[in-house]
Design a protein around this motif. Sequence first.
Motif, PDB file in Angstrom:
ATOM      1  N   GLU A 110      20.178  33.489  42.388  1.00 62.22           N
ATOM      2  CA  GLU A 110      20.236  32.944  41.010  1.00 62.22           C
ATOM      3  C   GLU A 110      18.645  33.161  40.419  1.00 62.22           C
ATOM      4  N   PRO A 111      17.656  32.969  40.849  1.00 65.22           N
ATOM      5  CA  PRO A 111      16.468  33.187  40.510  1.00 65.22           C
ATOM      6  C   PRO A 111      16.198  34.160  39.740  1.00 65.22           C
ATOM      7  N   ALA A 112      16.847  35.683  39.882  1.00 65.59           N
ATOM      8  CA  ALA A 112      16.800  36.849  39.159  1.00 65.59           C
ATOM      9  C   ALA A 112      17.216  36.377  37.777  1.00 65.59           C
ATOM     10  N   TRP A 113      18.689  35.969  37.617  1.00 69.29           N
ATOM     11  CA  TRP A 113      19.051  35.622  36.552  1.00 69.29           C
ATOM     12  C   TRP A 113      18.094  34.570  35.515  1.00 69.29           C
ATOM     13  N   GLY A 114      17.936  33.596  36.151  1.00 73.66           N
ATOM     14  CA  GLY A 114      16.874  32.724  35.531  1.00 73.66           C
ATOM     15  C   GLY A 114      15.890  33.080  35.002  1.00 73.66           C
ATOM     16  N   THR A 115      15.174  33.967  35.827  1.00 75.65           N
ATOM     17  CA  THR A 115      13.790  34.766  35.136  1.00 75.65           C
ATOM     18  C   THR A 115      14.105  35.802  34.227  1.00 75.65           C
ATOM     19  N   PHE A 116      15.206  36.610  34.230  1.00 76.76           N
ATOM     20  CA  PHE A 116      15.765  37.449  33.100  1.00 76.76           C
ATOM     21  C   PHE A 116      15.990  36.687  31.800  1.00 76.76           C
ATOM     22  N   ASN A 117      16.622  35.612  31.937  1.00 76.31           N
ATOM     23  CA  ASN A 117      16.780  34.665  30.527  1.00 76.31           C
ATOM     24  C   ASN A 117      15.647  34.104  29.948  1.00 76.31           C
ATOM     25  N   ALA A 118      14.859  33.529  30.918  1.00 73.06           N
ATOM     26  CA  ALA A 118      13.550  32.674  30.440  1.00 73.06           C
ATOM     27  C   ALA A 118      12.561  33.447  30.201  1.00 73.06           C
ATOM     28  N   TRP A 119      12.226  34.636  30.799  1.00 68.53           N
ATOM     29  CA  TRP A 119      10.892  35.105  30.825  1.00 68.53           C
ATOM     30  C   TRP A 119      10.759  36.566  30.319  1.00 68.53           C
ATOM     31  N   ILE A 120      12.013  37.487  29.968  1.00 68.87           N
ATOM     32  CA  ILE A 120      11.602  38.826  29.447  1.00 68.87           C
ATOM     33  C   ILE A 120      11.236  38.789  28.198  1.00 68.87           C
ATOM     34  N   PRO A 121      11.598  37.973  27.192  1.00 72.79           N
ATOM     35  CA  PRO A 121      10.710  38.146  25.943  1.00 72.79           C
ATOM     36  C   PRO A 121       9.154  37.836  26.109  1.00 72.79           C
ATOM     37  N   LEU A 122       8.831  36.898  26.798  1.00 73.05           N
ATOM     38  CA  LEU A 122       7.507  36.730  27.074  1.00 73.05           C
ATOM     39  C   LEU A 122       6.476  37.463  27.904  1.00 73.05           C
ATOM     40  N   PHE A 123       7.509  38.299  28.700  1.00 76.58           N
ATOM     41  CA  PHE A 123       7.060  39.404  29.466  1.00 76.58           C
ATOM     42  C   PHE A 123       6.777  40.473  28.544  1.00 76.58           C
ATOM     43  N   MET A 124       7.739  40.938  27.866  1.00 81.20           N
ATOM     44  CA  MET A 124       7.466  42.012  27.062  1.00 81.20           C
ATOM     45  C   MET A 124       6.280  41.720  25.886  1.00 81.20           C
ATOM     46  N   PHE A 125       6.085  40.569  25.380  1.00 81.62           N
ATOM     47  CA  PHE A 125       5.105  40.182  24.672  1.00 81.62           C
ATOM     48  C   PHE A 125       3.520  40.207  25.410  1.00 81.62           C
ATOM     49  N   ARG A 126       3.549  39.698  26.580  1.00 83.71           N
ATOM     50  CA  ARG A 126       2.254  39.986  27.182  1.00 83.71           C
ATOM     51  C   ARG A 126       1.859  40.998  27.937  1.00 83.71           C
ATOM     52  N   GLU A 127       2.921  41.661  28.659  1.00 79.92           N
ATOM     53  CA  GLU A 127       2.499  42.874  29.370  1.00 79.92           C
ATOM     54  C   GLU A 127       2.474  44.001  28.374  1.00 79.92           C
ATOM     55  N   TYR A 128       3.216  44.202  27.197  1.00 82.06           N
ATOM     56  CA  TYR A 128       3.242  45.363  26.337  1.00 82.06           C
ATOM     57  C   TYR A 128       3.014  45.051  24.829  1.00 82.06           C
ATOM     58  N   GLY A 129       2.620  43.786  24.474  1.00 86.01           N
ATOM     59  CA  GLY A 129       2.084  43.519  23.227  1.00 86.01           C
ATOM     60  C   GLY A 129       3.094  43.708  22.171  1.00 86.01           C
ATOM     61  N   PHE A 130       4.540  43.448  22.559  1.00 88.17           N
ATOM     62  CA  PHE A 130       5.728  43.322  21.490  1.00 88.17           C
ATOM     63  C   PHE A 130       5.427  42.139  20.541  1.00 88.17           C
ATOM     64  N   ASN A 131       5.621  42.302  19.367  1.00 86.68           N
ATOM     65  CA  ASN A 131       5.605  41.443  18.575  1.00 86.68           C
ATOM     66  C   ASN A 131       7.219  40.834  18.175  1.00 86.68           C
ATOM     67  N   LEU A 132       7.747  39.878  17.577  1.00 86.76           N
ATOM     68  CA  LEU A 132       8.784  39.100  17.224  1.00 86.76           C
ATOM     69  C   LEU A 132       9.664  40.158  16.984  1.00 86.76           C
ATOM     70  N   LYS A 133       9.554  41.243  16.194  1.00 87.36           N
ATOM     71  CA  LYS A 133      10.651  42.148  15.668  1.00 87.36           C
ATOM     72  C   LYS A 133      10.830  43.163  16.778  1.00 87.36           C
ATOM     73  N   GLU A 134       9.847  43.490  17.678  1.00 92.85           N
ATOM     74  CA  GLU A 134      10.137  44.600  18.755  1.00 92.85           C
ATOM     75  C   GLU A 134      10.873  43.694  19.874  1.00 92.85           C
ATOM     76  N   ILE A 135      10.672  42.340  19.874  1.00 93.10           N
ATOM     77  CA  ILE A 135      11.361  41.419  21.054  1.00 93.10           C
ATOM     78  C   ILE A 135      12.974  41.722  20.485  1.00 93.10           C
ATOM     79  N   ALA A 136      13.106  41.328  19.271  1.00 91.60           N
ATOM     80  CA  ALA A 136      14.569  41.309  18.765  1.00 91.60           C
ATOM     81  C   ALA A 136      15.061  42.467  18.896  1.00 91.60           C
ATOM     82  N   LEU A 137      14.398  43.589  18.699  1.00 97.14           N
ATOM     83  CA  LEU A 137      14.912  44.903  18.692  1.00 97.14           C
ATOM     84  C   LEU A 137      15.395  45.571  20.126  1.00 97.14           C
TER      85      LEU A 137
END
Length: 427
Positions: free
Chosen positions: A240-267
């Motif tokens: 279960e930790p995998a799904w919890g991590t995917f749900n809670a952390w993917i947007p923040l991961f993309m924001f921090r690791e790759y500099g994604f902005n809100l529109k790129e996160i939405a995309l």
Amino acid sequence: MKKIKGLRWYMIGLVTLGTVLGYLTRNTIAVAAPTLESQLHITTQQYSYIVAAYSACYTLMQPVAGYILDILGTKIGYAMFAILWAIFCGATALANSWGGLALARGAVGMAEAAMIPAGLKASSEWFPAKERSIAVGYFNVGSSIGAMLAPPLVVWAIVAHSWQMAFIITGVLSFIWAIGWLIFYKHPKDQKKLTDAERSYILSGQEAHHQQDNASKLSTRQILCSRQFWGIALPRFLAEPAWGTFNAWIPLFMFREYGFNLKEIALFAWMPMLFADLGCIIGGYLPPLFQRFFGVNLIVSRKLVVTLGAVLMIGPGTIGLFTSPYIAIVLFCIGGFAHQALSGALITLSSDVFGRNEVATANGLTGMAAWSASTMFALIVGALADTLGFGPLFAVLAIMDLLAAVAIWGLLSNKPLTRCAAYPVTG
């Protein structure tokens, strides 16, 4: 009164819609995380506390929610919890600090703890055993549809109005669904629009422990003392930790690791959830196929799906080896597919093993095991992500899924629980 053919599929559609809205409210916080960090001055570790508050309350409430559902029944019990999570989700808009967000999300977690046990209970009521994994796959697809809808809807609400509006919208939608559930859901024995042929098909295709009221209902102690329970609970704890991590952390991961902005996160952030949808559906059809082509029984077919999903989880475990955000998205897509196929099989096993009047309780207890691990891992991510990085943490998740596959083969018997006068529970 006009009869409706295939009514069981309409019922599972109603369950699926509830799961969609439950996960939409759950994932709103993840998509809004970069905005919340900026406007409320929340750190990564404080965000992990918010995630952990939800997970901890969800964890503690799982067996309680399952027990209440078994007592009140699927119709009334699920409606009550859905109304509560709708109210608590809307109330999240009143928070002005990480502590207030944690309190509100904890309340949402307590109410949403009934979502999966209720869906499983409805599936066990409306489907014969051979179709149950398909039904669970369809209602479980709601989890990834909700997560998929969250990025564009939440980003739109933030850009058009505010982050508070995102929580208000998702809360109102859930409340409307809860009223619809109260109006339309009935047990097949009470549903007058169900054809006699379909009612017979459903009830005759269910195992004995789902056909009868089961007066010898297992106690919580008996469930916990059975090896079959731990054969499901331990793999869920590890996976279960995998799904919890995917749900809670993917947007923040993309924001921090790759500099994604809100529109790129939405995309991009919805894409892994689309593949998770495919995992739910395809994973639901795999057990009947495995039974047909390999000649295995129902429980072994579920084990094979868990094993396949665990092997595929190696993909997202290698994210730390790559620097391209697009490769990361592809690997997350593989992970979304793998985990939801695996998760659907694990959830369905509770209805294969336990009777109709204890299935929600048993599922709630296995869910408690699953979400206790998810809570702990959320805190680990919050403590280590800024220093160690996300890559090693995703590798650990892949190893845990592989261990889950080992555990299910080692612990879970290939037959459901049996009852007798002298030994009420054997595994």
